[in-house]
Design a protein around this motif. Structure first.
Motif, PDB file in Angstrom:
ATOM      1  N   ALA A 128      14.740 -30.143 -24.841  1.00  0.00           N
ATOM      2  CA  ALA A 128      15.507 -29.417 -25.851  1.00  0.00           C
ATOM      3  C   ALA A 128      14.590 -28.913 -26.963  1.00  0.00           C
ATOM      4  O   ALA A 128      14.765 -27.802 -27.479  1.00  0.00           O
ATOM      5  CB  ALA A 128      16.606 -30.309 -26.417  1.00  0.00           C
ATOM      6  N   PHE A 129      13.590 -29.709 -27.341  1.00  0.00           N
ATOM      7  CA  PHE A 129      12.650 -29.280 -28.374  1.00  0.00           C
ATOM      8  C   PHE A 129      11.821 -28.091 -27.907  1.00  0.00           C
ATOM      9  O   PHE A 129      11.591 -27.137 -28.682  1.00  0.00           O
ATOM     10  CB  PHE A 129      11.728 -30.440 -28.749  1.00  0.00           C
ATOM     11  N   LEU A 130      11.370 -28.103 -26.658  1.00  0.00           N
ATOM     12  CA  LEU A 130      10.579 -26.990 -26.138  1.00  0.00           C
ATOM     13  C   LEU A 130      11.389 -25.704 -26.123  1.00  0.00           C
ATOM     14  O   LEU A 130      10.886 -24.626 -26.466  1.00  0.00           O
ATOM     15  CB  LEU A 130      10.067 -27.326 -24.729  1.00  0.00           C
ATOM     16  N   ILE A 131      12.659 -25.810 -25.723  1.00  0.00           N
ATOM     17  CA  ILE A 131      13.516 -24.622 -25.707  1.00  0.00           C
ATOM     18  C   ILE A 131      13.712 -24.083 -27.123  1.00  0.00           C
ATOM     19  O   ILE A 131      13.629 -22.874 -27.364  1.00  0.00           O
ATOM     20  CB  ILE A 131      14.859 -24.953 -25.045  1.00  0.00           C
ATOM     21  N   SER A 132      13.984 -24.980 -28.057  1.00  0.00           N
ATOM     22  CA  SER A 132      14.187 -24.542 -29.444  1.00  0.00           C
ATOM     23  C   SER A 132      12.903 -23.948 -30.024  1.00  0.00           C
ATOM     24  O   SER A 132      12.949 -22.964 -30.775  1.00  0.00           O
ATOM     25  CB  SER A 132      14.662 -25.717 -30.295  1.00  0.00           C
ATOM     26  N   PHE A 133      11.763 -24.532 -29.695  1.00  0.00           N
ATOM     27  CA  PHE A 133      10.485 -24.027 -30.203  1.00  0.00           C
ATOM     28  C   PHE A 133      10.219 -22.621 -29.691  1.00  0.00           C
ATOM     29  O   PHE A 133       9.760 -21.744 -30.439  1.00  0.00           O
ATOM     30  CB  PHE A 133       9.357 -24.975 -29.788  1.00  0.00           C
ATOM     31  N   LEU A 134      10.512 -22.388 -28.410  1.00  0.00           N
ATOM     32  CA  LEU A 134      10.308 -21.061 -27.839  1.00  0.00           C
ATOM     33  C   LEU A 134      11.232 -20.033 -28.481  1.00  0.00           C
ATOM     34  O   LEU A 134      10.800 -18.945 -28.886  1.00  0.00           O
ATOM     35  CB  LEU A 134      10.547 -21.115 -26.327  1.00  0.00           C
ATOM     36  N   LEU A 135      12.508 -20.363 -28.594  1.00  0.00           N
ATOM     37  CA  LEU A 135      13.471 -19.414 -29.140  1.00  0.00           C
ATOM     38  C   LEU A 135      13.256 -19.172 -30.628  1.00  0.00           C
ATOM     39  O   LEU A 135      13.628 -18.116 -31.146  1.00  0.00           O
ATOM     40  CB  LEU A 135      14.896 -19.924 -28.902  1.00  0.00           C
ATOM     41  N   MET A 136      12.675 -20.138 -31.310  1.00  0.00           N
ATOM     42  CA  MET A 136      12.423 -19.970 -32.742  1.00  0.00           C
ATOM     43  C   MET A 136      11.401 -18.865 -33.001  1.00  0.00           C
ATOM     44  O   MET A 136      11.509 -18.105 -33.971  1.00  0.00           O
ATOM     45  CB  MET A 136      11.944 -21.286 -33.349  1.00  0.00           C
TER      46      MET A 136
ATOM     47  N   ALA B 225      10.443 -33.010 -14.029  1.00  0.00           N
ATOM     48  CA  ALA B 225      11.385 -32.248 -14.856  1.00  0.00           C
ATOM     49  C   ALA B 225      10.671 -31.556 -16.006  1.00  0.00           C
ATOM     50  O   ALA B 225      10.948 -30.385 -16.315  1.00  0.00           O
ATOM     51  CB  ALA B 225      12.469 -33.180 -15.377  1.00  0.00           C
ATOM     52  N   LEU B 226       9.735 -32.243 -16.653  1.00  0.00           N
ATOM     53  CA  LEU B 226       9.003 -31.628 -17.757  1.00  0.00           C
ATOM     54  C   LEU B 226       8.133 -30.470 -17.273  1.00  0.00           C
ATOM     55  O   LEU B 226       8.008 -29.453 -17.970  1.00  0.00           O
ATOM     56  CB  LEU B 226       8.139 -32.672 -18.459  1.00  0.00           C
ATOM     57  N   VAL B 227       7.549 -30.606 -16.105  1.00  0.00           N
ATOM     58  CA  VAL B 227       6.747 -29.510 -15.553  1.00  0.00           C
ATOM     59  C   VAL B 227       7.629 -28.290 -15.313  1.00  0.00           C
ATOM     60  O   VAL B 227       7.241 -27.147 -15.607  1.00  0.00           O
ATOM     61  CB  VAL B 227       6.062 -29.962 -14.246  1.00  0.00           C
ATOM     62  N   ILE B 228       8.845 -28.517 -14.799  1.00  0.00           N
ATOM     63  CA  ILE B 228       9.765 -27.398 -14.556  1.00  0.00           C
ATOM     64  C   ILE B 228      10.159 -26.732 -15.870  1.00  0.00           C
ATOM     65  O   ILE B 228      10.169 -25.499 -15.982  1.00  0.00           O
ATOM     66  CB  ILE B 228      11.005 -27.898 -13.789  1.00  0.00           C
ATOM     67  N   VAL B 229      10.469 -27.547 -16.883  1.00  0.00           N
ATOM     68  CA  VAL B 229      10.862 -26.985 -18.183  1.00  0.00           C
ATOM     69  C   VAL B 229       9.716 -26.190 -18.794  1.00  0.00           C
ATOM     70  O   VAL B 229       9.915 -25.085 -19.318  1.00  0.00           O
ATOM     71  CB  VAL B 229      11.329 -28.107 -19.133  1.00  0.00           C
ATOM     72  N   VAL B 230       8.517 -26.733 -18.756  1.00  0.00           N
ATOM     73  CA  VAL B 230       7.354 -26.022 -19.300  1.00  0.00           C
ATOM     74  C   VAL B 230       7.126 -24.723 -18.536  1.00  0.00           C
ATOM     75  O   VAL B 230       6.824 -23.670 -19.147  1.00  0.00           O
ATOM     76  CB  VAL B 230       6.111 -26.922 -19.247  1.00  0.00           C
TER      77      VAL B 230
ATOM     78  N   ALA C 257       7.290 -21.113 -20.199  1.00  0.00           N
ATOM     79  CA  ALA C 257       6.113 -20.238 -20.123  1.00  0.00           C
ATOM     80  C   ALA C 257       6.461 -18.914 -19.463  1.00  0.00           C
ATOM     81  O   ALA C 257       6.010 -17.849 -19.899  1.00  0.00           O
ATOM     82  CB  ALA C 257       4.994 -20.940 -19.351  1.00  0.00           C
ATOM     83  N   GLY C 258       7.269 -18.967 -18.406  1.00  0.00           N
ATOM     84  CA  GLY C 258       7.683 -17.724 -17.760  1.00  0.00           C
ATOM     85  C   GLY C 258       8.532 -16.859 -18.668  1.00  0.00           C
ATOM     86  O   GLY C 258       8.375 -15.638 -18.713  1.00  0.00           O
ATOM     87  N   ALA C 259       9.449 -17.490 -19.419  1.00  0.00           N
ATOM     88  CA  ALA C 259      10.261 -16.727 -20.353  1.00  0.00           C
ATOM     89  C   ALA C 259       9.416 -16.125 -21.463  1.00  0.00           C
ATOM     90  O   ALA C 259       9.645 -14.985 -21.892  1.00  0.00           O
ATOM     91  CB  ALA C 259      11.334 -17.646 -20.950  1.00  0.00           C
ATOM     92  N   PHE C 260       8.420 -16.874 -21.929  1.00  0.00           N
ATOM     93  CA  PHE C 260       7.525 -16.357 -22.971  1.00  0.00           C
ATOM     94  C   PHE C 260       6.737 -15.164 -22.459  1.00  0.00           C
ATOM     95  O   PHE C 260       6.605 -14.132 -23.154  1.00  0.00           O
ATOM     96  CB  PHE C 260       6.579 -17.459 -23.424  1.00  0.00           C
ATOM     97  N   ALA C 261       6.205 -15.266 -21.237  1.00  0.00           N
ATOM     98  CA  ALA C 261       5.439 -14.151 -20.656  1.00  0.00           C
ATOM     99  C   ALA C 261       6.336 -12.926 -20.462  1.00  0.00           C
ATOM    100  O   ALA C 261       5.915 -11.795 -20.737  1.00  0.00           O
ATOM    101  CB  ALA C 261       4.825 -14.582 -19.337  1.00  0.00           C
ATOM    102  N   LEU C 262       7.578 -13.147 -20.021  1.00  0.00           N
ATOM    103  CA  LEU C 262       8.506 -12.037 -19.842  1.00  0.00           C
ATOM    104  C   LEU C 262       8.841 -11.374 -21.168  1.00  0.00           C
ATOM    105  O   LEU C 262       8.860 -10.142 -21.283  1.00  0.00           O
ATOM    106  CB  LEU C 262       9.784 -12.532 -19.160  1.00  0.00           C
ATOM    107  N   GLY C 263       9.095 -12.200 -22.183  1.00  0.00           N
ATOM    108  CA  GLY C 263       9.420 -11.644 -23.490  1.00  0.00           C
ATOM    109  C   GLY C 263       8.264 -10.868 -24.102  1.00  0.00           C
ATOM    110  O   GLY C 263       8.473  -9.801 -24.698  1.00  0.00           O
ATOM    111  N   MET C 264       7.033 -11.354 -23.952  1.00  0.00           N
ATOM    112  CA  MET C 264       5.894 -10.672 -24.503  1.00  0.00           C
ATOM    113  C   MET C 264       5.600  -9.360 -23.766  1.00  0.00           C
ATOM    114  O   MET C 264       5.166  -8.371 -24.373  1.00  0.00           O
ATOM    115  CB  MET C 264       4.663 -11.572 -24.450  1.00  0.00           C
TER     116      MET C 264
END
Length: 246
Positions: free
Chosen positions: A27-35, A227-232, A236-243
């Motif tokens: 949940a923290f990783l998701i919030s950090f990315l969206l922030m 699970a953490l590897v999948i979330v990361v 990372a994929g969402a970040f690359a797509l957004g950039m």
């Protein structure tokens, strides 16, 4: 409004079997990315990911909250207020609303798949390195545990107070003197909470302290690492797509 809050949905799934700390980190990783990158592609990826998590967790549709009409009306009103400012303001407002809903949904998924008694021990284990800096990690974990334990009791107490107020005769002078039901219920809830907090503090003191947070504390395993590897990877994929679409 009917919803399930702060209670684990009693089903068996791979998400339920994960360590509580793994879900908190996710949940923290998701919030950090969206922030830092709340663009529509990233928001869309996170929505799809949370839907897949809900399906994998076997959460029934009845678990989803049924929000009242005035909630959606307030959201539309907020959008209407931003219309005179410009299209960009409306887009930013919509992104902020979607971001908030995603974070609330992520928090609900953690609550629906995790016993509340596991949250505080996991938090204490995650913050264990801070003990070297003399940070009161154990005390913070105890506060979190007591808060999570007291929230369902407070919600039940508010339901009882609402029902009791409806039973009061409307021609009673006391009823007419308190025209705002929200203030009445909140005042009574604060008084009850203060009394219960005092009684709980006295009981903890009489027993010599808080003791252990959990009799059988859980620890992360191989499934948590996967699970953490999948979330990361998803973040990372969402970040690359957004950039790439900026």
């Amino acid at each position: 409004m009917t919803m399930v809050l702060f209670r684990r949905v009693p089903v068996s799934s791979p998400i339920h079997n994960l360590w509580a700390g793994t879900k908190m980190i996710s949940a923290f990783l998701i919030s950090f990315l969206l922030m830092f990158l709340p663009t529509w592609p990233v928001l869309g990826v996170m929505i799809v990911f949370l839907v897949l998590i809900g399906v994998l967790a076997r959460l029934p549709l009845g678990t989803l909250p049924r929000l009242p009409w005035w909630f959606w009306a307030l959201l539309l009103l907020g959008g209407a207020i931003n219309v005179p400012v410009g299209t960009q303001a409306v887009v930013r407002y919509a992104q902020t609303v979607v971001f908030a809903l995603i974070m609330v949904a992520a928090s609900f998924v953690v609550a629906w798949t995790t016993p509340m008694s596991d949250i505080a021990p996991a938090l204490a284990k995650l913050a264990a390195p801070l003990r070297k800096l003399r940070v009161p990690v154990d005390e913070w974990a105890v506060v979190v545990a007591l808060t999570l334990r007291g929230l369902p009791l407070l919600m039940d107490e508010i339901r009882v107070l609402r029902a009791a107020r409806k039973l009061r005769p409307k021609d009673n002078p006391l009823y007419l003197a308190t025209e705002n039901p929200l203030i009445d219920i909140l005042t009574a809830a604060m008084a009850v909470s203060t009394r219960r907090a005092g009684e709980l503090g006295e009981a903890i003191t009489a027993r010599g302290g808080t003791g252990e947070l959990a009799a059988y504390p859980s620890s992360p395993g191989r499934s948590d690492a996967i699970a953490l590897v999948i979330v990361v990877a998803v973040c990372a994929g969402a970040f690359a797509l957004g950039m790439s679409l900026l």
